[in-house]
Motif scaffolding. Structure first.
Motif, PDB file in Angstrom:
ATOM      1  N   VAL A 106       0.841  -1.199   0.000  1.00 28.52           N
ATOM      2  CA  VAL A 106       0.000   0.000   0.000  1.00 28.52           C
ATOM      3  C   VAL A 106       0.871   1.241   0.000  1.00 28.52           C
ATOM      4  O   VAL A 106       0.654   2.179  -0.777  1.00 28.52           O
ATOM      5  CB  VAL A 106      -0.954  -0.005   1.214  1.00 28.52           C
ATOM      6  N   VAL A 107       1.893   1.244   0.841  1.00 34.35           N
ATOM      7  CA  VAL A 107       2.818   2.379   0.888  1.00 34.35           C
ATOM      8  C   VAL A 107       3.591   2.473  -0.419  1.00 34.35           C
ATOM      9  O   VAL A 107       3.825   3.566  -0.945  1.00 34.35           O
ATOM     10  CB  VAL A 107       3.783   2.240   2.086  1.00 34.35           C
ATOM     11  N   ALA A 108       3.990   1.320  -0.970  1.00 29.39           N
ATOM     12  CA  ALA A 108       4.719   1.314  -2.246  1.00 29.39           C
ATOM     13  C   ALA A 108       3.882   1.985  -3.334  1.00 29.39           C
ATOM     14  O   ALA A 108       4.392   2.807  -4.113  1.00 29.39           O
ATOM     15  CB  ALA A 108       5.070  -0.116  -2.646  1.00 29.39           C
ATOM     16  N   GLU A 109       2.610   1.658  -3.398  1.00 31.28           N
ATOM     17  CA  GLU A 109       1.740   2.268  -4.410  1.00 31.28           C
ATOM     18  C   GLU A 109       1.568   3.768  -4.153  1.00 31.28           C
ATOM     19  O   GLU A 109       1.498   4.561  -5.091  1.00 31.28           O
ATOM     20  CB  GLU A 109       0.386   1.563  -4.436  1.00 31.28           C
ATOM     21  N   ASP A 110       1.505   4.160  -2.874  1.00 33.81           N
ATOM     22  CA  ASP A 110       1.380   5.586  -2.549  1.00 33.81           C
ATOM     23  C   ASP A 110       2.538   6.393  -3.137  1.00 33.81           C
ATOM     24  O   ASP A 110       2.369   7.530  -3.562  1.00 33.81           O
ATOM     25  CB  ASP A 110       1.360   5.786  -1.031  1.00 33.81           C
ATOM     26  N   ILE A 111       3.707   5.789  -3.157  1.00 31.98           N
ATOM     27  CA  ILE A 111       4.896   6.505  -3.603  1.00 31.98           C
ATOM     28  C   ILE A 111       5.168   6.274  -5.089  1.00 31.98           C
ATOM     29  O   ILE A 111       6.149   6.751  -5.648  1.00 31.98           O
ATOM     30  CB  ILE A 111       6.112   6.093  -2.739  1.00 31.98           C
ATOM     31  N   GLY A 112       4.271   5.526  -5.755  1.00 32.65           N
ATOM     32  CA  GLY A 112       4.414   5.304  -7.190  1.00 32.65           C
ATOM     33  C   GLY A 112       5.288   4.128  -7.556  1.00 32.65           C
ATOM     34  O   GLY A 112       5.744   4.013  -8.696  1.00 32.65           O
ATOM     35  N   LEU A 113       5.534   3.239  -6.599  1.00 33.54           N
ATOM     36  CA  LEU A 113       6.302   2.020  -6.875  1.00 33.54           C
ATOM     37  C   LEU A 113       5.325   0.867  -7.063  1.00 33.54           C
ATOM     38  O   LEU A 113       4.815   0.303  -6.103  1.00 33.54           O
ATOM     39  CB  LEU A 113       7.250   1.709  -5.708  1.00 33.54           C
ATOM     40  N   TYR A 114       5.011   0.556  -8.321  1.00 29.63           N
ATOM     41  CA  TYR A 114       4.084  -0.545  -8.545  1.00 29.63           C
ATOM     42  C   TYR A 114       4.852  -1.850  -8.639  1.00 29.63           C
ATOM     43  O   TYR A 114       5.945  -1.933  -9.165  1.00 29.63           O
ATOM     44  CB  TYR A 114       3.213  -0.307  -9.780  1.00 29.63           C
TER      45      TYR A 114
END
Length: 990
Positions: free
Chosen positions: A471-479
């Protein structure tokens, strides 16, 4: 003024959620706050993301400790400093043998704060300070450091919010130290005063030392951290070829080259779809994501690895042409916007399934070929029952009392004070992070070094792993790249190998010829009659019954069934409605006209995630971007976030403004909400159906070989025993392991199947290896003596082989062989067999005649394999009482019957009133399925009592051609006395 704050990601130490920490700070008038969790940066990015909501300037750092002993605090001046701190911390997280030093390293763009110790000599650099806690102030007046106030700062640690938080902290420390609470050392705890004070009160505490206030403020003012949470530009590796233009050129070239493989006669629809997708992929900067997936799968095919690309990526024709997926989005009318659209900020997602035997090599390939790579973590949290057990030990409760609490068999009012405290505080710590694990599949490949965002640790898998989750990864644009393992693919791969050696002249099979499989009459028959045991996703009792109810015999029907079976559809009550509308077209008029127009293919029933987007957009008036946000919110990941709640309210407002009846709107929302993360994307269901078709083809034409592969991959939904039974049903001759025929895995010779040595409980792998290696080197074993001469083996290990009848080729009774083995094998086993020039003449002892029976074999098989190779009905103490068979139940609809069945599996569930009930699956004497329903009163009165044959009495219910028994009573039938421990003369043959 707070330089040392802990959230509950300071595992088994801190007690405050990150957002609660910010809320408390805001309430206390704090405008700048440093999050310095202990040896972790798990909460850092989320802390920064949320901080603007509370109008607080976030500062990041790490509190370096050994247990509770504080060495120093590192605080990042900026993003580069945070990167340096993450790198330094990761060194220790990668190597457990390294100890955190007492002195901090020289790291660019960081501040260092040492905890004050009276009379300790500090040699401080420019960026280093000593932290003074409130209780240090009096000592400071008499310390030489009082004249060096320019190097002193405020150090008011924050680890908990209040007294309750302090009590929770002490319990967590006791759990961490595996200690009784009463024995927990003071050195392993924080201070009760480690709480946040209001800003004015903190300043008043240090008013005699204004320099400390000034220094602390100056330090905080010099810090600034920033991350982009807009997701406008992905943070993943930006290019594949090192140039964005050449990346796009390569993607375009590969896409058009793939047309010839996928389409014989491509039309304008295909070319228009390709053009549209390529443009959006380029505009959203997802070109490298496609190329990286393509590159990984080129490697997979070069190694002969089978894989399935699924998820919403199946909505992409570019993915189909690049062979990332095997689902044709044109055929299924899958719209690309579900995967990527201009309104959607969150990243796309390919789920790539590999065989469980191949996945680790694929992961290694990714780490070897891409620079900034890491696995994603998951936060394993305290669950209530586990918390009860842990806290029970902390409070010193006896195990018997803890077991009662864990099972929930108590009245809270009748518990003693300690037990009540265990229950009370277990509820408090439920949901707290406990330790970091590994995401089931997620890998990130970043443009920037991973340590720009997080520290990493090394779990047992041996790959660097982030300290934040997906979830945090997606928040920062790391898919993430999802690399999953699946036994179903291992079965397909192994079946082809088994076919190759059992039919060496057979023309190689193209297992990817899905279009041909869709037309195959044998596959249609298996689907329509739900004869899919062993086949991926379609073999469970629930799916078997659904296939019967729907009478599915085509690909599109199976795609729908793959999603209809999901709990969300069933919970909403729409599974039954879908079946009715599928079977009886006149029922389709019951659908709301708007919903029927939106979803004609599924008769107005929401079946796929895409249906939610359609309904939210066309019925609820949301934009595509809002509708997709709503759909994502169903997963639960973002359900509590404000943006999801805003979209939900917008849905209701739009419906009201457009004049839709409030009752209808509420019902449609209920159906949407009931999906709650369980609904499949249509492309996901289509991908599953492709793999199901591959399995169905193999079972239709090579059932024995397919069952051998299923057994070797440790089955699927059921135990190994059922797959052995299924092989027998298809004409297989089942043999227990044999010294001269068997290998570690199960093998087949024509129609004879020899179970593998690896299925024998307690038979050591080194023993198996020696047996096979020696046999391949020097030929078959001629006798027990020959075997003992050639293999160094213990009495215990050879006894296993003899009991399972692995020496039956000798023609000697196994009881006699056991006697021989015990007489001829030394009690002390040599490490290796030593070859001698002359063969040793063994003394041939005269053993008594000790006959054994087939019944004895069956009990040995149950002990060593876990199940008998004969019919379990033959082991009953009394002959079968009921002649009724499963195939005859349909004649007794709504009547009470009694039938005997061998338990295969059961599903436990809860009613709406939270009462336990069960669904059972049994085999009758002929090997046909009996399906049962056990409602709460019956489930309580007549419980399952383990594997065995049961006498079942109940009412026969038939619905949509599916027959069940509503159980009234059920008793487990007794088996014969174990003949191995009875008088041999009284033993009888099976």
């Amino acid at each position: 003024m707070y330089l040392n704050c802990h959230s509950y990601y300071s595992l088994r130490y801190g007690t405050i959620k990150p957002e609660r920490l910010l809320a408390v700070a805001s309430k206390n008038g704090i405008q700048t706050l440093a999050l310095t969790d202990i040896n972790t940066t798990s909460a850092c990015l989320d802390f920064v993301r949320i901080s603007s909501k509370y109008k607080i300037k976030p500062i990041l750092g790490v509190d370096f400790r050994s247990g509770a002993k504080q060495h120093f605090i590192l605080i990042a001046k900026n993003n580069n400093g945070f990167y340096n701190i993450n790198q330094f911390l990761s060194v220790f997280l990668h190597n457990a043998d390294l100890k955190i030093p007492n002195e901090a390293p020289v790291l660019e763009d960081t501040f260092v704060i040492y905890p004050y110790e009276h009379d300790k000599l500090y040699s401080l650099r420019t960026n280093e300070f000593v932290g003074i806690k409130p209780h240090d102030l009096n000592k400071l007046k008499f310390s030489k450091w009082n004249i060096f106030r320019s190097k002193l700062v405020i150090l008011q640690t924050v680890s908990f919010e209040n007294k309750k938080g302090y009590n929770i902290h002490r319990l967590l420390r006791a759990i961490d130290n595996n200690s009784l609470l009463s024995k927990l050392p003071k050195s392993e705890q924080g201070q009760e005063t480690d709480i946040m004070l209001p800003y004015d009160e903190l300043c008043k505490t240090y008013q005699e030392f204004p320099e400390l206030l000034k220094n602390t403020k100056s330090l905080l003012d010099d810090c600034f951290i920033e991350f982009d949470f807009s997701q406008e530009t992905p943070s993943n590796q930006r290019t594949f070829t090192s140039n964005e233009d050449s990346d796009y050129g390569l993607l375009e070239k590969l896409t058009y080259e793939g047309i010839a493989y996928r389409y014989q006669n491509p039309d304008k629809t295909i070319y228009k779809r390709i053009e549209k997708e390529l443009q959006i992929i380029k505009e959203k900067s997802f070109v490298s994501y496609f190329l990286i997936n393509w590159h990984v799968l080129v490697y997979a095919r070069s190694k002969g690895y089978f894989y399935v690309g699924r998820g919403s990526g199946a909505n992409s024709i570019v993915a189909y042409l690049l062979r990332i997926t095997d689902v044709d989005p044109i055929e299924l009318d899958l719209y690309f916007e579900r995967f990527i659209n201009l309104f959607r900020k969150n990243p796309p997602d390919f789920d790539i399934d590999f065989s469980w035997t191949d996945r680790d090599d694929i992961t290694q390939f990714i780490f070897n070929n891409f620079k900034n790579t890491a696995l994603l973590t998951v936060y394993n949290t305290f669950k209530f029952r586990a918390s009860v057990r842990e806290l029970g030990k902390v409070f010193g409760l006896p195990k018997a009392e803890i077991d009662i609490l864990v099972r929930g068999k108590y009245d809270i009012k009748n518990l003693d004070k300690l037990s009540q405290l265990v229950i009370k505080y277990s509820a408090y710590i439920q949901g707290f992070p406990n330790y970091l694990g590994i995401h089931a599949s997620g890998i990130i490949i970043s443009e920037k070094p991973i340590h720009y965002y997080t520290a990493t640790f090394i779990p047992p898998k041996g790959f660097p792993t982030t300290q934040f989750d997906m979830v945090v990864a997606e928040d920062i644009g790391l898919y993430k790249f999802d690399i999953l393992s699946q036994r179903g693919l291992g079965k397909i791969k192994d079946t082809l190998k088994v076919i190759k050696y059992n039919y060496p002249k057979k023309i190689p099979i193209d297992i990817h010829d899905i279009k041909q499989f869709k037309r195959d009459k044998r596959i249609k028959y298996l689907l329509r009659n739900a004869k899919a045991i062993g086949c991926f996703y379609v073999e469970s009792p629930a799916m078997r019954m659904l296939l019967k109810k729907l009478q599915v015999d085509n690909y599109l029907g199976l795609v729908a069934a793959s999603s209809v079976i999901r709990p969300g559809v069933a919970k909403s009550g729409m599974m039954r409605e879908y079946i009715l509308r599928y079977r009886y077209p006149e029922r389709r008029k019951d659908a709301h006209s708007v919903l029927l127009n939106i979803m004609p293919e599924t008769f107005g029933v929401m079946v796929y995630q895409e249906d939610v987007i359609k309904v939210a957009h066309l019925f609820g008036g949301l934009t595509l971007g809002e509708a997709d946000r709503l759909r994502r919110g169903m997963s639960g990941k973002f359900r509590s976030r404000d943006e999801f709640l805003i979209v939900k309210q917008q849905f209701f407002n739009n419906c009201k403004n457009s004049g839709k009846p409030e009752k209808l709107t509420a019902e449609i929302w209920r159906q949407i909400e009931s999906f709650a993360g369980y609904a499949f994307a249509k492309g996901h269901s289509a991908s599953y159906a492709v793999e199901s078709y591959q399995c169905l083809f193999l079972k239709a034409y090579f059932p024995l070989e397919y069952m051998v592969a299923t057994i070797n991959n440790f089955g699927g939904f059921y135990r190994t025993e059922l797959y052995v039974h299924e092989a027998r049903i298809h004409g297989g001759i089942i043999e227990p392991p044999c010294i001269n025929k068997s290998f570690d895995v199960t093998v087949i010779y024509d129609k004879t199947i020899y179970l593998g040595f690896m299925f024998l409980q307690s038979l050591e792998s080194k023993t198996i290896k020696k047996i096979i290696t020696e046999r391949q080197k020097n030929g078959m074993y001629k006798s027990l003596d020959d075997f003992i001469e050639r293999i160094a083996i213990s009495v215990e290990q050879i006894s296993i082989l003899i009991k399972i009848n692995a020496f039956r080729f000798t023609g000697v009774n196994k009881r006699e062989l056991l006697w021989e083995a015990h007489l001829k094998i030394s009690k002390t086993l040599p490490e290796e067999h030593t070859a001698t020039l002359f063969q040793t003449n063994r003394i041939n002892y005269k053993t008594p005649e000790l006959p054994s029976t087939s019944l004895e074999n069956a009990f040995d098989e149950m002990e060593l394999l876990g199940f008998p190779l004969c019919s379990p009905f033959k082991l009953l103490a009394k002959p079968q009482g009921s002649p009724l068979r499963a195939k005859e139940l349909v004649w007794y609809k709504n009547k009470i019957v009694t039938i005997e069945g061998y338990l295969i599996t059961r599903k436990n569930t809860l009613t709406k009133n939270k009462e336990a009930m069960h669904f059972g699956t049994f085999l009758d004497y002929d090997g046909d399925f009996i399906d049962t329903v056990h409602f709460p009163p019956v489930a309580t009165k007549f419980p399952f009592r383990g594997p065995g044959v049961y006498k079942i009495t109940g009412k026969v219910i038939e619905e949509f051609d599916c027959v069940n028994i509503e159980v009234i009573s059920m008793y487990k039938l007794a088996v014969i006395e174990d003949p191995r421990y009875t008088d041999v003369s009284k033993a009888v043959e099976v």
